[in-house]
Design an enzyme around this catalytic site. Structure first.
Site, mmCIF file in Angstrom:
data_model
loop_
_atom_site.group_PDB
_atom_site.id
_atom_site.type_symbol
_atom_site.label_atom_id
_atom_site.label_comp_id
_atom_site.label_asym_id
_atom_site.label_seq_id
_atom_site.Cartn_x
_atom_site.Cartn_y
_atom_site.Cartn_z
ATOM 1 N N ARG A 146 0.809 -1.242 0.000
ATOM 2 C CA ARG A 146 0.000 0.000 0.000
ATOM 3 C C ARG A 146 0.829 1.274 0.000
ATOM 4 O O ARG A 146 0.397 2.322 0.459
ATOM 5 C CB ARG A 146 -0.959 0.029 1.192
ATOM 6 C CG ARG A 146 -1.992 -1.059 1.142
ATOM 7 C CD ARG A 146 -3.138 -0.798 2.089
ATOM 8 N NE ARG A 146 -4.051 -1.905 2.037
ATOM 9 C CZ ARG A 146 -3.890 -3.031 2.708
ATOM 10 N NH1 ARG A 146 -2.842 -3.181 3.502
ATOM 11 N NH2 ARG A 146 -4.769 -4.001 2.593
ATOM 12 N N LYS B 213 1.942 11.258 -11.653
ATOM 13 C CA LYS B 213 1.095 10.325 -12.410
ATOM 14 C C LYS B 213 1.921 9.073 -12.685
ATOM 15 O O LYS B 213 2.984 9.147 -13.309
ATOM 16 C CB LYS B 213 0.657 10.935 -13.741
ATOM 17 C CG LYS B 213 -0.512 11.887 -13.608
ATOM 18 C CD LYS B 213 -1.047 12.239 -14.991
ATOM 19 C CE LYS B 213 -2.182 13.245 -14.895
ATOM 20 N NZ LYS B 213 -2.632 13.688 -16.226
ATOM 21 N N GLU C 210 8.002 18.537 -25.707
ATOM 22 C CA GLU C 210 7.345 18.881 -24.434
ATOM 23 C C GLU C 210 7.920 20.187 -23.876
ATOM 24 O O GLU C 210 7.197 20.979 -23.266
ATOM 25 C CB GLU C 210 7.501 17.740 -23.411
ATOM 26 C CG GLU C 210 6.913 16.390 -23.846
ATOM 27 C CD GLU C 210 5.379 16.320 -23.815
ATOM 28 O OE1 GLU C 210 4.728 17.299 -23.382
ATOM 29 O OE2 GLU C 210 4.843 15.266 -24.240
ATOM 30 N N LYS D 102 5.819 22.986 -14.812
ATOM 31 C CA LYS D 102 4.977 21.819 -14.534
ATOM 32 C C LYS D 102 4.595 21.797 -13.057
ATOM 33 O O LYS D 102 3.446 21.507 -12.704
ATOM 34 C CB LYS D 102 5.677 20.513 -14.929
ATOM 35 C CG LYS D 102 4.827 19.299 -14.536
ATOM 36 C CD LYS D 102 4.818 18.160 -15.469
ATOM 37 C CE LYS D 102 3.778 17.120 -15.024
ATOM 38 N NZ LYS D 102 3.851 15.868 -15.726
ATOM 39 N N GLU E 13 -5.934 16.749 -11.144
ATOM 40 C CA GLU E 13 -6.673 17.103 -12.351
ATOM 41 C C GLU E 13 -8.170 17.181 -12.093
ATOM 42 O O GLU E 13 -8.980 16.652 -12.853
ATOM 43 C CB GLU E 13 -6.362 16.075 -13.458
ATOM 44 C CG GLU E 13 -6.431 16.672 -14.838
ATOM 45 C CD GLU E 13 -5.738 15.830 -15.913
ATOM 46 O OE1 GLU E 13 -4.686 15.244 -15.637
ATOM 47 O OE2 GLU E 13 -6.282 15.789 -17.012
ATOM 48 N N ARG F 256 -4.896 21.247 -14.821
ATOM 49 C CA ARG F 256 -3.771 20.387 -15.220
ATOM 50 C C ARG F 256 -3.892 19.961 -16.683
ATOM 51 O O ARG F 256 -2.897 19.636 -17.331
ATOM 52 C CB ARG F 256 -3.677 19.167 -14.281
ATOM 53 C CG ARG F 256 -2.428 18.347 -14.503
ATOM 54 C CD ARG F 256 -2.102 17.401 -13.342
ATOM 55 N NE ARG F 256 -0.973 16.553 -13.703
ATOM 56 C CZ ARG F 256 -0.273 15.821 -12.854
ATOM 57 N NH1 ARG F 256 -0.579 15.835 -11.558
ATOM 58 N NH2 ARG F 256 0.734 15.064 -13.270
ATOM 59 N N ASN G 293 -2.010 19.046 -21.615
ATOM 60 C CA ASN G 293 -2.352 18.148 -22.735
ATOM 61 C C ASN G 293 -2.418 18.889 -24.072
ATOM 62 O O ASN G 293 -2.922 18.332 -25.052
ATOM 63 C CB ASN G 293 -3.694 17.455 -22.468
ATOM 64 C CG ASN G 293 -3.577 16.471 -21.333
ATOM 65 O OD1 ASN G 293 -2.512 15.893 -21.119
ATOM 66 N ND2 ASN G 293 -4.659 16.296 -20.586
ATOM 67 N N HIS H 13 -2.019 17.056 -27.298
ATOM 68 C CA HIS H 13 -2.147 15.627 -27.013
ATOM 69 C C HIS H 13 -3.427 15.011 -27.564
ATOM 70 O O HIS H 13 -3.488 13.804 -27.763
ATOM 71 C CB HIS H 13 -2.045 15.373 -25.509
ATOM 72 C CG HIS H 13 -0.640 15.520 -24.968
ATOM 73 N ND1 HIS H 13 0.077 16.691 -25.096
ATOM 74 C CD2 HIS H 13 0.177 14.656 -24.328
ATOM 75 C CE1 HIS H 13 1.274 16.530 -24.542
ATOM 76 N NE2 HIS H 13 1.363 15.304 -24.069
ATOM 77 N N HIS I 244 -2.438 11.880 -29.357
ATOM 78 C CA HIS I 244 -2.821 10.522 -28.955
ATOM 79 C C HIS I 244 -3.472 9.783 -30.119
ATOM 80 O O HIS I 244 -3.244 8.592 -30.320
ATOM 81 C CB HIS I 244 -3.802 10.561 -27.773
ATOM 82 C CG HIS I 244 -3.136 10.878 -26.474
ATOM 83 N ND1 HIS I 244 -3.780 11.551 -25.455
ATOM 84 C CD2 HIS I 244 -1.896 10.620 -26.014
ATOM 85 C CE1 HIS I 244 -2.944 11.700 -24.437
ATOM 86 N NE2 HIS I 244 -1.806 11.147 -24.751
ATOM 87 N N HIS J 216 6.131 9.429 -28.842
ATOM 88 C CA HIS J 216 5.103 10.266 -28.219
ATOM 89 C C HIS J 216 5.357 11.761 -28.495
ATOM 90 O O HIS J 216 4.454 12.487 -28.924
ATOM 91 C CB HIS J 216 5.069 9.982 -26.712
ATOM 92 C CG HIS J 216 4.143 10.861 -25.942
ATOM 93 N ND1 HIS J 216 2.769 10.779 -26.058
ATOM 94 C CD2 HIS J 216 4.383 11.872 -25.063
ATOM 95 C CE1 HIS J 216 2.214 11.691 -25.272
ATOM 96 N NE2 HIS J 216 3.169 12.361 -24.655
#
Ligand code: NAD
Ligand code: GLY
Length: 364
Positions: free
Chosen positions: A121, A143, A185, A227, A237, A242, A246, A249, A253, A266
């Site tokens: 945990r 993330k 980025e 960031k 988010e 946040r 993107n 993106h 994506h 990417h």
């Protein structure tokens, strides 16, 4: 050497940025997360280039170190490998006093971070990012996660590291194409938040391309600072803020999915995606032609693609966009610029505008 602080109450942590500082990994570890047992996760390429040496520094400092070098690439962000890692950690006697250290690119940070978030945990966790993309983006913000066969980054957690150790010297071994992907980025931060930073990149292209240590440290530091600001304002988010990260993106994506994650990195997909988003903003009267051209010119200066490759089916890209995670109330949410250094979330975009020949067809 500089240190940035990410302020998240009891989850706050430092990002140390410099040249040659990874060699002092044992000192950083004892400062951020004192322990006697380290689980070092890396990939097979990075292990040979850097992981093995960093593990030796930790061993020499008297720590017990278990190294897990996983196969290179996105397929390692899988449930199968996660179970393998959990079981190995159990066999090695990992307990809540142990610390997970991720030495690698975004794949390793995401995977090792999710192992840290879940085993017993929650274990303490240090990021040592070795790609430019990981140094400016994925190692900061918490993330972590893995992919499902049909969906990238679908299972994960928010699990902040206890420290991020960024050594720009580690980038010396990075293939040029991977470096360029990270630059997408970096340029993104200029567009979404900081016009002055965008201009600094324009004016210091050769120093960056020559891997001048000071220039690299500057772009990494400013990217992490920006960031961190976003993450501090909207860690999970929930407010939507946040999502400005993107930018590019939504198209990106879809491009990655349309090419089955094989032909475009990417960052390359994000570069094309940012041009598509800029063109969409132009079509909607939000920015002028000069804005689009300035962005395209800077991306091209770092050998990034700015057009959808001719062999990609544009209709397939548009269809895939509707499957993007960011579809809200059956409308796509686009992150669109209004000027250099500022973007907005826009959900009321007319489908015809997205489909417009001006954005998609003109790019081929
Ligand atoms: P990656 O981790 O696969 O690394 C790219 C390649 O570079 C690999 O082949 C790796 O072995 C090699 N490499 C790494 N460091 C090296 C070095 N110093 N020298 C030589 N080779 C080196 O890919 P990436 O681009 O770093 O990260 C992509 C991943 O990051 C994706 O899974 C993406 O989903 C994730 N990501 C996560 C976040 C986040 O916020 N968590 C943000 C952006 C991207
Ligand atoms: N890379 C997007 C985020 O961290 O939110």
């Amino acid at each position: 050497m500089s240190t940035l602080r990410v302020n998240l109450a009891e989850r706050s942590y430092d990002i140390a940025i410099g040249s040659g500082i990874a060699e002092s990994i044992a000192d950083y570890l004892q400062q951020w997360s004192p322990t006697s047992h380290v689980v070092l996760v890396t990939d097979e390429t990075v292990d040979e280039l850097h992981g093995d040496r960093l593990a030796s520094h930790l061993t020499e400092a008297g720590l017990e170190v278990d190294v897990f070098a996983v196969p290179v690439g996105e397929t390692s962000k899988s449930a199968d490998l996660l179970i393998e890692l959990w079981e190995s950690l159990l066999d090695q006697g990992t307990d809540r006093g142990s610390v997970v250290v991720a030495v690698g690119g975004g794949v390793i940070g995401d995977l090792a971070g999710f192992v840290a978030a879940t085993f017993t945990r929650g274990l303490r966790f240090i990021q040592v990012p070795t790609t430019l993309l990981a140094q400016v983006d994925s190692s900061v913000g918490g993330k972590v996660g893995i992919n499902l066969t049909e969906a990238k980054n679908m299972v994960g957690a928010f699990w902040q590291p206890n420290g991020v150790l960024i050594d720009v010297d580690l980038l010396a071994t990075l293939p040029p194409r991977e470096f360029a992907a990270g630059m997408a980025e970096v340029i993104k931060y200029g567009v979404i938040m900081d016009a002055e930073f965008f201009e600094w990149i324009e004016n210091n292209q050769s120093a960056i391309r020559d891997h001048d240590a000071e220039a690299l440290a500057h772009i990494v530091e400013q990217s992490c600072r920006l960031k961190a600001q976003v993450v501090e304002a909207d860690e999970r988010e929930t407010s939507g803020h946040r999502a400005i990260l993107n930018f590019g993106h939504t198209f990106g994506h879809a491009l990655e999915a349309a090419t089955e994650y094989k032909s475009l990195l990417h960052g390359e997909a994000v570069a094309i995606g940012m041009v598509c988003a800029a063109r969409l903003a132009f079509t909607l009267g939000r920015v002028d032609e000069g804005f689009c051209q300035r962005l395209e010119k800077l991306l091209a200066a770092f050998d990034l693609p700015t057009k959808i490759p001719l062999d990609i089916d544009r209709d397939a890209v548009l269809k895939l966009m509707w499957h993007d995670k960011k579809v809200a109330d059956n409308r796509l949410v686009f992150v669109l610029p209004t000027q250099l250094g500022h973007v907005e979330l826009v959900s009321n975009v007319d489908d015809n505008a997205v489909d417009d020949k001006a954005i998609v067809a003109s790019l081929g």
